[in-house]
Design a protein around this motif. Structure first.
Motif, mmCIF file in Angstrom:
data_model
loop_
_atom_site.group_PDB
_atom_site.id
_atom_site.type_symbol
_atom_site.label_atom_id
_atom_site.label_comp_id
_atom_site.label_asym_id
_atom_site.label_seq_id
_atom_site.Cartn_x
_atom_site.Cartn_y
_atom_site.Cartn_z
ATOM 1 N N THR A 151 0.841 -1.188 0.000
ATOM 2 C CA THR A 151 0.000 0.000 0.000
ATOM 3 C C THR A 151 0.877 1.239 0.000
ATOM 4 O O THR A 151 1.848 1.334 0.752
ATOM 5 N N VAL A 152 0.531 2.188 -0.864
ATOM 6 C CA VAL A 152 1.296 3.432 -0.994
ATOM 7 C C VAL A 152 0.381 4.601 -0.685
ATOM 8 O O VAL A 152 -0.764 4.646 -1.140
ATOM 9 N N GLU A 153 0.873 5.534 0.117
ATOM 10 C CA GLU A 153 0.157 6.787 0.343
ATOM 11 C C GLU A 153 0.405 7.691 -0.859
ATOM 12 O O GLU A 153 1.548 8.008 -1.196
ATOM 13 N N CYS A 160 -10.260 15.989 -10.436
ATOM 14 C CA CYS A 160 -9.968 15.202 -11.647
ATOM 15 C C CYS A 160 -10.356 13.739 -11.488
ATOM 16 O O CYS A 160 -10.294 12.975 -12.462
ATOM 17 N N GLN A 161 -10.706 13.337 -10.259
ATOM 18 C CA GLN A 161 -11.089 11.955 -9.976
ATOM 19 C C GLN A 161 -9.994 10.968 -10.387
ATOM 20 O O GLN A 161 -10.235 9.984 -11.077
ATOM 21 N N ARG A 162 -8.754 11.260 -9.921
ATOM 22 C CA ARG A 162 -7.648 10.371 -10.255
ATOM 23 C C ARG A 162 -6.522 10.538 -9.246
ATOM 24 O O ARG A 162 -6.337 11.617 -8.685
ATOM 25 N N PHE A 163 -5.784 9.427 -9.048
ATOM 26 C CA PHE A 163 -4.520 9.542 -8.330
ATOM 27 C C PHE A 163 -3.532 10.256 -9.239
ATOM 28 O O PHE A 163 -3.524 10.044 -10.452
ATOM 29 N N PRO A 210 -4.840 18.402 -3.751
ATOM 30 C CA PRO A 210 -5.062 16.959 -3.627
ATOM 31 C C PRO A 210 -5.069 16.512 -2.169
ATOM 32 O O PRO A 210 -4.572 17.215 -1.282
ATOM 33 N N VAL A 211 -5.619 15.321 -1.944
ATOM 34 C CA VAL A 211 -5.637 14.730 -0.609
ATOM 35 C C VAL A 211 -4.831 13.434 -0.643
ATOM 36 O O VAL A 211 -4.671 12.816 -1.692
ATOM 37 N N VAL A 212 -4.314 13.039 0.513
ATOM 38 C CA VAL A 212 -3.523 11.809 0.607
ATOM 39 C C VAL A 212 -4.448 10.625 0.842
ATOM 40 O O VAL A 212 -5.247 10.628 1.779
ATOM 41 N N LYS A 213 -4.350 9.616 -0.016
ATOM 42 C CA LYS A 213 -5.175 8.417 0.128
ATOM 43 C C LYS A 213 -4.317 7.187 -0.171
ATOM 44 O O LYS A 213 -3.366 7.257 -0.955
ATOM 45 N N PRO A 214 -4.664 6.043 0.422
ATOM 46 C CA PRO A 214 -3.890 4.825 0.153
ATOM 47 C C PRO A 214 -4.310 4.175 -1.167
ATOM 48 O O PRO A 214 -5.482 4.240 -1.560
ATOM 49 N N THR A 215 -3.347 3.566 -1.855
ATOM 50 C CA THR A 215 -3.625 2.819 -3.076
ATOM 51 C C THR A 215 -2.633 1.660 -3.170
ATOM 52 O O THR A 215 -1.514 1.747 -2.684
ATOM 53 N N GLN A 216 -3.067 0.566 -3.783
ATOM 54 C CA GLN A 216 -2.227 -0.628 -3.907
ATOM 55 C C GLN A 216 -1.344 -0.538 -5.156
ATOM 56 O O GLN A 216 -1.797 -0.118 -6.226
#
Length: 313
Positions: A151-153, A160-163, A210-216
């Motif tokens: 998992t990466v922060e 924009c609805q995107r990482f 942007p906000v910080v969110k976790p993603t795999q």
């Protein structure tokens, strides 16, 4: 020197006849077979003299020398076309990434033709062969246990609805306070940056916060390779022609211990990741782009493996 003196004394008649390789150029049993590649120029700019000198001219000079020596020589190159820089350029010019690649690939090819760079083949990385070979290498790594998930922060732009990939984020450098640092590197102090470390980050596309969110993401498990890599390096250093700088950098990586390296990105423009749970991601350009040397050769000849998997020749 003896051969040169003999040729001078007896004239051109004693010189070996020029070698004219078959087309496509393939390794020939009993001959010295030379495969030459230039560093793949990135597609989102117009080449200038610095690119010519730093990228293709030395390889072109060597290719010409090899042909004069009657060595069986293949010289390939092409444009590196995936990654965030292409997406960014496409946004700037109001074009799709594919249109940007088509436009600048043609510009590159024309300029190298004008300079008479002697490529046997000049291709590109946005091809079906690139997808096939990159995905095959990925599947082999997966099957042999050289990949891991973590998992990466990461910064996400809700507008924009995107990482946001590294280059889609700008902000203040956490090291030198430069106000236009990118999410991967600061152009002022040169330090590498993790995008979430930026102060007052903003999305380069919409200027939103942007906000910080976790993603795999998927990682190349480099620590697993250390035991096999070290003896290979020792042998290569002893027998190869490494520069002092290359030896120093490599030794520092080994000394500090290799770290897992992320090989996926939350982008649309790239080679798709062929694994459930990651099919909305693409390969990171530094995993994908070096494979371009293989895929460009594969676009030149369907017998490309005779060059890349043929150490005896």
């Amino acid at each position: 020197i003896t051969a040169a003196a003999d040729a001078w004394a007896h004239g051109a008649a004693v010189l070996p006849k020029p070698w004219h390789p078959q087309k496509p150029v393939l390794p020939v049993e009993g001959m010295r077979n030379i495969l030459i590649t230039s560093a793949l120029p990135y597609v989102n700019n117009v080449p200038h003299l610095g690119n010519i000198i730093g990228c293709v001219l030395s390889a072109d000079t060597f290719a010409r020398y090899c042909r004069l020596r009657n060595w069986n020589t293949l010289y390939v190159c092409g444009t590196d076309e995936y990654g965030t820089a292409t997406e960014t350029k496409a946004v700037e010019e109001g074009l799709t990434p594919q249109e940007i690649c088509d436009k600048y690939n043609a510009i590159h090819a024309d300029i190298y033709r004008w300079f008479d760079i002697s490529f046997d083949y000049f291709g590109r990385t946005t091809t079906p062969h690139q997808t096939t070979i990159a995905q095959d290498i990925f599947q082999r790594l997966l099957a042999h246990g050289f990949l891991l998930q973590d998992t990466v922060e990461q910064l996400r732009c809700e507008g924009c609805q995107r990482f946001l990939a590294d280059r889609f984020v700008e902000g203040i450098c956490p090291f030198c306070s430069y106000e236009e640092a990118r999410g991967d590197q600061c152009d002022k102090c040169g330090k590498l940056i993790n995008a979430v470390e930026l102060k007052r980050p903003h999305c380069k596309l919409c200027r939103g916060i942007p906000v910080v969110k976790p993603t795999q993401h998927l990682f190349l498990d480099l620590p697993k390779l250390e035991e096999r890599l070290e003896p290979w390096l020792e042998q290569s250093w002893a027998t190869g022609d490494w520069t002092a700088n290359a030896r120093y950098i490599t030794r520092s990586w080994i000394r500090d211990g290799l770290k897992p390296r992320c090989i996926t990105r939350d982008l649309k423009w790239g080679t798709p990741v062929p694994l459930d749970g990651f099919r909305d991601k693409v390969f990171y350009v530094w995993f994908d782009a070096p494979i371009g040397y293989l895929s460009i050769t594969a676009n030149y000849t369907d017998q490309w493996e005779r060059w890349w998997k043929n150490p005896q020749q």
